[in-house]
Scaffold this motif. Structure first.
Motif, PDB file in Angstrom:
ATOM      1  N   UNK A 527      42.023  27.995  37.035  1.00  0.00           N
ATOM      2  CA  UNK A 527      42.421  27.784  37.817  1.00  0.00           C
ATOM      3  C   UNK A 527      41.622  28.659  39.769  1.00  0.00           C
ATOM      4  N   UNK A 528      42.133  29.432  38.703  1.00  0.00           N
ATOM      5  CA  UNK A 528      42.100  31.153  39.684  1.00  0.00           C
ATOM      6  C   UNK A 528      40.556  31.720  39.221  1.00  0.00           C
ATOM      7  N   UNK A 529      39.796  31.351  38.475  1.00  0.00           N
ATOM      8  CA  UNK A 529      38.219  31.334  38.478  1.00  0.00           C
ATOM      9  C   UNK A 529      37.425  30.942  39.136  1.00  0.00           C
ATOM     10  N   UNK A 530      37.975  28.800  39.138  1.00  0.00           N
ATOM     11  CA  UNK A 530      37.203  28.694  39.722  1.00  0.00           C
ATOM     12  C   UNK A 530      37.535  28.585  41.077  1.00  0.00           C
ATOM     13  N   UNK A 531      38.738  28.712  42.445  1.00  0.00           N
ATOM     14  CA  UNK A 531      38.673  29.285  42.954  1.00  0.00           C
ATOM     15  C   UNK A 531      37.866  30.642  43.330  1.00  0.00           C
ATOM     16  N   UNK A 532      37.958  31.811  42.745  1.00  0.00           N
ATOM     17  CA  UNK A 532      36.698  32.825  43.024  1.00  0.00           C
ATOM     18  C   UNK A 532      35.558  32.277  42.674  1.00  0.00           C
ATOM     19  N   UNK A 533      35.342  31.347  42.366  1.00  0.00           N
ATOM     20  CA  UNK A 533      34.108  31.173  42.124  1.00  0.00           C
ATOM     21  C   UNK A 533      33.497  30.463  43.482  1.00  0.00           C
ATOM     22  N   UNK A 534      34.508  29.909  43.526  1.00  0.00           N
ATOM     23  CA  UNK A 534      34.294  29.272  45.150  1.00  0.00           C
ATOM     24  C   UNK A 534      34.122  30.064  46.484  1.00  0.00           C
ATOM     25  N   UNK A 535      34.930  31.644  46.083  1.00  0.00           N
ATOM     26  CA  UNK A 535      35.067  32.716  47.043  1.00  0.00           C
ATOM     27  C   UNK A 535      33.348  33.210  46.992  1.00  0.00           C
ATOM     28  N   UNK A 536      32.992  33.236  45.968  1.00  0.00           N
ATOM     29  CA  UNK A 536      31.942  33.895  45.779  1.00  0.00           C
ATOM     30  C   UNK A 536      32.000  35.189  45.200  1.00  0.00           C
ATOM     31  N   UNK A 537      32.926  36.154  45.714  1.00  0.00           N
ATOM     32  CA  UNK A 537      33.094  36.657  44.955  1.00  0.00           C
ATOM     33  C   UNK A 537      33.966  37.927  43.626  1.00  0.00           C
TER      34      UNK A 537
END
Length: 832
Positions: A527-537
């Motif tokens: 889940x954290x990896x998913x939101x890290x991708x949304x953040x973009x960096x």
């Protein structure tokens, strides 16, 4: 002639029972109870005798029932305290050597409010019983099953205090425990009774008072308590012919309830009995003017009326202070109070409460018995009785300020967590660990506020709290992981705050790694990896979780080490020194356990050097632990273990040092690690029985904290090597017996057996006067000063010198605890 020594040991919550019998030496192990010994106990002798008779007999569930303010908690505390010191009797009434109860535990339910969710109420009561026994919450086991396993066969007394607001849940837990634990007895304090099978009700009535319409006729208990409370604030106060009638009427106006008498007694500091009586009657708070109306009102109404009266007599600022401080469910500091009590208005506005006003207002409320003062080593803290707290919360709702004040408290803890995380890896570390320990229940109340009103703020609180190690080492790892998940679920728009969500989920995943929940950590990482991708960096927190999971969750140290280095650099680039160092520590442990020897050597050297330069005590202790791992690894790989004796001596000294620090700060997470490390060293030093005992001791702490050190591959290997050496020399049967003994008696014997020699050696450096002061402990400073005809300040100086010479104990209490343990160990040695 034989002499029997009765040694009473006050064990810490969660300690396993141990009651050896060496001839005429009797050990009675009891649990910590509210301090009651030596306090005046007025008008309750008959009630106390009735309670003891009931609990000595066949009754297993005693309900001390009565109205608010009747003194149920005080009676229960005195009853439990006296029973914890009693021995069993035979048919002829002669005392036997065994204690009536081998374990007494106090379960306080007053810090929690009832919810409409019956399941949540039931879980809360189970958790509080578990906490009283020192047990940790476990997602995979019902806490009640864990409790039963802990106390199933022991002669145990549990006191469940303030059950009335959680009555159904308390009843369910009580019935289940009594059915499954045949020797258990339970005492309730409650305003109600459910009439459960086997329940015996013992009413706690108001104190004795004179007949209606005949004040001054005879002495009575209510008058004695009123006068005692008056003398606490006005030592020259006396009963005279002129004020006796007024005092008797005052006792009746407060229905002779101990809480009401205490509140009234303190009002006599600045008022005459006649003035106080008239003010009570003029305000008409109780509506009691004479005749039978005094006895016709329900008891529980008396305390409500008493509190109404206290509220109406207070000036407006004191009322507001009382109401706003009710936002704290536990005790609180002056600084926290100022954060919620002080107004934001211009200080020149009439009626505004400024931050400078708050401490004086708090002191005034202490004088008027609205607040209790809780002395601590650092600063004074304040607390409210349950009934006083409920009254304040009720008035806060009437003021329309509940949401605003609760949000003030939430913002206060968010700011403290941000400051703590920034000051980590500095000489403020121990301060922050102790701060969060004191604030646990208030922080969780703030998280409830965040869940209701501002989940993003609550998520920031949790992330910074864990970054500053708040609560991590007081049994809250799993609880905080669950809080993150609840708060993330409450966020209305997670995509716009993707970085915060990723930070939160990474924090929860990291905590789940530490407690061995590999599946939960994997889900959090996804889940954290998913939101890290949304953040973009890339985010350092996600990188941290990924590297931790690779080592702790998958056991791949060679893959984890470069991932850890990448995350260490990312934290450092953002100026997050504390986070960078913690991951460097984890990287060093990984290398020391399983990595290349040269890399481990370089990392340990760098870690210790950096830690010492930081002046951060907790950080230094874990750097030293990493060096212990490295030294043991080097000894294990040596062809001749004895040849590595110098490194092992250093390792043992380091373990003793870090263990002492962790014990002093109340660290609940690390004792298992320390005992395991000591077992490795002892096995390599060919002290095989002691090593096996320590392996058992480590298991004792793992069980208590729901830890599993075996999940960490390197640590598991070290444990297995130590166990193999012990088995080879003790035999399978001898090894298992020693491990079992270590699991049973670590808390009162094993931990100190190895420390007694080194600390006792320090006694040789005491001056003659210091030795005499040491011999007098655990006397108070005032008693020491009186005994030696010195000033209290000089007494404090002597005790501080003794603390430093005997190993740097953090407080007088820690020194006294060590002395008790050392004396007990000497008795055991002499007897055997």
């Amino acid at each position: 002639m034989s002499v029997t020594f009765k040694v009473v040991w006050w064990a810490s919550p969660g300690d396993t029972l141990w009651q050896p019998d060496f001839g005429d030496v009797v050990f009675v192990i009891t649990g910590k109870l509210p301090a009651v010994s030596g306090k005046p106990f007025i008008g309750r002798d008959k009630l106390l005798d009735q309670g003891k008779t009931i609990l000595r007999g066949q009754c297993r569930h005693l309900n001390l029932s009565g109205g608010g303010g009747s003194g149920k908690t005080r009676v229960a505390a005195q009853l439990a305290w006296e029973l914890s010191h009693e021995l069993l009797r035979d048919a002829a009434g002669r005392e036997l050597k065994e204690p009536l109860f081998t374990l007494v535990r106090w379960v306080a339910l007053n810090n929690h409010k009832r919810t409409e969710d019956a399941g949540a109420n039931l879980r809360l009561v189970k958790e509080e019983v578990g906490k009283a026994l020192g047990l940790r919450d476990n997602d995979h086991l019902d806490m009640l099953d864990v409790v039963v396993e802990e106390i199933r066969d022991g002669r145990v007394l549990l006191v469940l205090d303030n059950c009335e607001h959680l009555l159904d849940a308390a009843a369910t837990v009580t019935v289940e425990l009594l059915n499954r634990c045949p020797n258990l007895k339970i005492v309730w304090t409650s305003q109600h009774s459910l009439g459960l099978d086997g329940e015996q009700q013992l009413p706690v009535p108001p104190l004795q008072m004179p007949p209606p319409g005949d004040p001054g006729a005879v002495p009575h208990d209510a008058l004695e308590l009123l006068v005692l409370r008056a003398k606490e604030v006005r030592p020259d106060f006396e009963v005279t012919d002129d004020n006796r009638d007024d005092l008797d009427v005052i006792t009746r106006l407060v229905n002779a309830l101990p809480l009401g008498l205490g509140l009234a007694g303190r009002q006599l500091r600045s008022r005459t009995p006649r003035d106080l009586r008239r003010r009570l009657e003029r305000h008409g708070v109780l509506g009691l003017r004479g005749g039978d109306r005094y006895t016709s009102r329900p008891q529980h109404q008396g305390i409500d009326d008493t509190l109404d009266w206290s509220w109406q007599l207070l000036p407006k600022k004191e009322q507001i202070t009382w109401a706003r401080c009710s936002v704290f469910v536990g005790d609180f500091s002056p600084e926290a109070a100022a954060a919620v009590v002080a107004d934001d208005d211009d200080e020149t506005t009439p009626g505004t409460i400024t931050p400078d006003d708050v401490e004086q207002l708090l002191d005034t409320l202490v004088e008027k018995s609205i607040l209790d003062l809780v002395p601590t080593d650092e600063c004074s803290r304040y607390r409210m009785l349950t009934t006083v707290h409920e009254k304040g919360d009720e008035e806060l709702a009437k003021l329309g300020e509940q949401k605003a004040v609760r949000l003030c408290a939430l913002r206060y803890y968010v700011k403290k967590a941000e400051k703590a995380s920034a000051e980590w890896y500095s000489d403020e570390e121990i301060y922050w660990l102790l701060f969060w320990q004191a604030e646990q229940v208030n922080v969780e109340a703030a998280l409830h506020t965040a869940e209701q009103y501002d989940p993003a703020l609550g998520l920031r609180l949790i992330v910074d709290l864990v970054r500053g190690r708040g609560g991590m080492f007081y049994g809250r790892l799993e609880a905080y992981a669950r809080w993150v998940e609840r708060l993330v679920a409450k966020l209305p728009d997670r995509e716009t705050t993707a970085d915060l969500v990723a930070d939160g989920l990474s924090t929860a995943g990291w905590l789940r790694c530490l407690i061995g929940d590999t599946d939960g950590a994997r889900r959090a990482l996804d889940d954290a990896t998913h939101y890290e991708a949304l953040w973009g960096k890339p985010l350092p927190t996600v990188m941290n979780l990924r590297s931790t999971y690779t080592w702790w969750g998958r056991g791949r140290s060679s893959e984890a080490l470069p991932l850890m280095q990448e995350a260490v650099d990312a934290f450092a680039a953002q100026g997050l020194r504390g986070d960078s160092h913690l991951l460097l520590l984890q990287m060093t442990l990984c290398a020391a356990f399983q990595g290349p020897t040269e890399q481990a050597d370089a990392l340990v050297t760098m870690l210790v050097s950096n830690a010492e330069n930081s002046g951060a005590t907790w950080t230094i202790s874990w750097a030293q632990y990493a060096r212990v791992v490295y030294l043991v690894r080097r000894a294990l790989e040596a062809a001749d273990h004895v040849a590595a004796r110098d490194g092992l001596r250093e390792a043992k000294d380091l373990v003793d040092s870090v263990s002492k620090l962790w014990d002093d700060i109340g660290d609940r997470w690390s004792p298992a690690w320390a005992r395991a490390a000591l077992a490795w060293v002892l096995a390599l030093q060919q002290e095989y029985r002691q090593a096996a005992l320590m392996l058992g001791a480590a298991r004792h702490y793992q069980d208590r904290e729901n830890e599993d050190l075996e999940r960490l591959p390197g640590l598991r290997d070290f444990n297995n090597r130590a166990a193999q050496l012990c088995r080879e020399h003790l035999g399978e049967e001898g090894f298992e017996a020693a491990v079992a003994e270590g699991r049973e008696r670590d808390h009162i014997a094993l931990t100190m057996e190895l420390a007694v020699d080194s600390a006792t050696h320090g006694q040789s450096s005491l001056t003659p006067m210091e030795q005499r002061v040491y011999d007098l402990l655990p006397a108070s400073y005032a008693e020491i000063a009186e005994y030696f005809t010195i000033s209290p300040k000089t007494a404090i100086t002597h005790v501080n010198n003794i603390r430093k010479k005997l190993g740097g104990f953090s407080s007088k209490e820690k020194l006294e605890e060590w002395k008790h343990r050392a004396q007990r160990q000497n008795v055991i040695s002499i007897t055997t």
